[in-house]
Design a protein around this motif. Structure first.
Motif, PDB file in Angstrom:
ATOM      1  N   ALA A 165       0.817  -1.188   0.074  1.00 39.35           N
ATOM      2  CA  ALA A 165       0.005   0.065   0.169  1.00 39.35           C
ATOM      3  C   ALA A 165       1.112   1.371  -0.055  1.00 39.35           C
ATOM      4  CB  ALA A 165      -0.826   0.071   1.217  1.00 39.35           C
ATOM      5  N   GLU A 166       1.924   1.093   0.826  1.00 42.90           N
ATOM      6  CA  GLU A 166       3.020   2.402   0.831  1.00 42.90           C
ATOM      7  C   GLU A 166       3.393   2.585  -0.513  1.00 42.90           C
ATOM      8  OE1 GLU A 166       5.178   1.471   4.065  1.00 42.90           O
ATOM      9  OE2 GLU A 166       3.903   2.344   5.728  1.00 42.90           O
ATOM     10  N   ASP A 169       0.946   4.293  -2.720  1.00 44.87           N
ATOM     11  CA  ASP A 169       0.609   5.489  -2.531  1.00 44.87           C
ATOM     12  C   ASP A 169       1.624   6.485  -2.961  1.00 44.87           C
ATOM     13  OD1 ASP A 169      -0.954   7.219  -0.472  1.00 44.87           O
ATOM     14  OD2 ASP A 169       1.006   7.863   0.156  1.00 44.87           O
ATOM     15  N   GLY A 172       1.203   6.918  -6.453  1.00 44.66           N
ATOM     16  CA  GLY A 172      -0.132   7.815  -6.733  1.00 44.66           C
ATOM     17  C   GLY A 172       0.358   9.401  -6.420  1.00 44.66           C
ATOM     18  N   SER A 207      -3.516   2.747   4.390  1.00 45.84           N
ATOM     19  CA  SER A 207      -2.290   2.978   4.178  1.00 45.84           C
ATOM     20  C   SER A 207      -1.902   3.831   2.908  1.00 45.84           C
ATOM     21  CB  SER A 207      -1.336   1.673   4.264  1.00 45.84           C
ATOM     22  OG  SER A 207      -1.857   0.906   5.296  1.00 45.84           O
ATOM     23  N   THR A 208      -3.059   4.365   2.335  1.00 40.04           N
ATOM     24  CA  THR A 208      -2.795   5.097   1.248  1.00 40.04           C
ATOM     25  C   THR A 208      -3.686   6.462   1.632  1.00 40.04           C
ATOM     26  OG1 THR A 208      -4.698   4.126   0.085  1.00 40.04           O
ATOM     27  CG2 THR A 208      -2.475   3.598  -0.570  1.00 40.04           C
ATOM     28  N   LYS A 209      -3.210   7.576   0.995  1.00 39.66           N
ATOM     29  CA  LYS A 209      -3.898   8.661   1.212  1.00 39.66           C
ATOM     30  C   LYS A 209      -5.031   9.119   0.220  1.00 39.66           C
ATOM     31  CE  LYS A 209       0.457  10.839   3.177  1.00 39.66           C
ATOM     32  NZ  LYS A 209       1.243   9.938   2.933  1.00 39.66           N
ATOM     33  N   ASN A 212      -3.823  10.745  -3.075  1.00 44.25           N
ATOM     34  CA  ASN A 212      -2.885   9.933  -3.900  1.00 44.25           C
ATOM     35  C   ASN A 212      -3.671   8.644  -4.620  1.00 44.25           C
ATOM     36  OD1 ASN A 212      -0.918  11.516  -3.403  1.00 44.25           O
ATOM     37  ND2 ASN A 212      -0.296  10.460  -1.595  1.00 44.25           N
ATOM     38  N   VAL A 213      -4.416   8.087  -3.867  1.00 47.90           N
ATOM     39  CA  VAL A 213      -5.024   6.530  -4.326  1.00 47.90           C
ATOM     40  C   VAL A 213      -6.680   6.653  -4.361  1.00 47.90           C
ATOM     41  CG1 VAL A 213      -5.085   4.212  -4.012  1.00 47.90           C
ATOM     42  CG2 VAL A 213      -2.997   5.447  -3.698  1.00 47.90           C
ATOM     43  N   ARG A 241     -13.837   7.939  -1.810  1.00 47.79           N
ATOM     44  CA  ARG A 241     -12.526   7.615  -2.123  1.00 47.79           C
ATOM     45  C   ARG A 241     -13.090   6.392  -3.361  1.00 47.79           C
ATOM     46  NH1 ARG A 241      -7.762   5.895   1.551  1.00 47.79           N
ATOM     47  NH2 ARG A 241      -6.833   6.134  -0.515  1.00 47.79           N
TER      48      ARG A 241
END
Length: 314
Positions: A165-166, A169, A172, A207-209, A212-213, A241
């Motif tokens: 996920a990071e 991100d 993204g 774990s994503t903003k 960004n995603v 989202r």
């Protein structure tokens, strides 16, 4: 790793709902759930937001890069335009350059609403700069892999999923600086695989903003992985989202049923679309190919899916 289909209560409820709907459909007592509540007059899906995932035609087009493959791709574009589609969602460029593929889209006055393209993993990163250049040429804003790393399952720990996920991100964030948006597309495993009460889907969200995603919710796989009410549960939890839907139906009968032509199954699309409010950018018709089944016609699936989305209200 613990695997489960939601809570026991949700599973039982989903089974009961699917069984009741199947019995009603079999007796003709009601129209399919996806026909919407009787007498309900609400908004519909604008034609400009209807798209089709070209994976529907994967067996027909093939996976080559030769002239015959490109000719079949062009035939699909021509027929989709005749059906009324204005948008398509590619999963391959069939050996064409981005410039050549864009020219083919332009020829049939089609737009690439989004794109499935391998964005890699922390262990095997993709060339994000090339992807972004091609996206710009193709006119694409939304892009992402057709799945998380699950074919076969790659990750077995929560830490590995967090690291993935990071990684996306970070991609993204790069995409955002170029005016593009990375999206995550789910299957059922993201809802079935649980670590300490959190599904993989929850982990990917946490774990994503949001800047960004975003997420492309596949409604068949969300239903398959979490129960008949799961798409609405997910939408109510994560709101806007979720920017795109893969509109894919489920056959009546023992839950979960196989993928069905949109509008012929048991998924309650009007309720799902209503729950999403106005945040949905594209409603993408999809029917996974039934490889080796000569009775499946992807053109029929695409036409019926388009016709359903044109008439549905919610």
């Amino acid at each position: 790793m613990e695997t489960m289909h939601g809570s026991w209560a949700r599973t039982l409820r989903g089974f009961i709902v699917a069984t009741v709907v199947a019995l009603f459909l079999a007796t003709g007592a009601v129209s399919p759930a996806s026909a919407g509540p009787p007498g309900h007059a609400g908004r519909g899906v604008p034609t400009s937001k209807i798209s089709v995932q070209l994976w529907t035609f994967a067996e027909y087009i093939g996976f080559g890069t030769d002239a015959a493959t490109i000719a079949r791709t062009e035939e699909v574009f021509s027929r989709l335009k005749e059906m009324g589609y204005r948008n398509v969602e590619p999963f391959t460029l069939s050996g064409l350059t981005a410039q050549q593929y864009r020219a083919l889209l332009d020829k049939y006055r089609l737009k690439a609403s989004a794109r499935h393209v391998d964005v890699g993993t922390p262990q095997n990163p993709a060339d994000i700069d090339q992807i972004l250049r091609d996206n710009r040429t193709l006119g694409i804003t939304y892009f992402g892999s057709g799945s998380t790393p699950i074919f076969p399952p790659v990750y077995t720990t929560e830490a590995e999923w967090i690291a993935y996920a990071e990684y996306i991100d970070g991609l993204g964030a790069v995409a955002r600086r170029h005016g593009q948006t990375l999206m995550v597309h789910n299957h059922d495993i993201e809802f079935e695989t649980v670590f300490g009460g959190r599904t993989v889907f929850d982990i990917l969200m946490a774990s994503t903003k949001p800047k960004n995603v975003v997420f492309q919710l596949d409604l068949y796989w969300a239903t398959n992985g979490g129960g008949i009410d799961n798409p609405i549960d997910v939408i109510e939890r994560y709101g806007n989202r979720i920017k795109l839907f893969h509109v894919k139906d489920m056959a009546a009968g023992a839950f979960p049923g196989r993928i069905e032509i949109v509008g012929d199954g048991i998924i309650d699309f009007p309720s799902i679309f209503r729950a999403a409010g106005g945040s949905t950018k594209y409603y993408v018709v999809e029917h996974d190919p039934r490889f080796g089944d000569p009775t499946f016609d992807p053109f029929v699936a695409a036409q019926e899916g388009f016709d359903y989305l044109e008439r549905v209200t919610f």
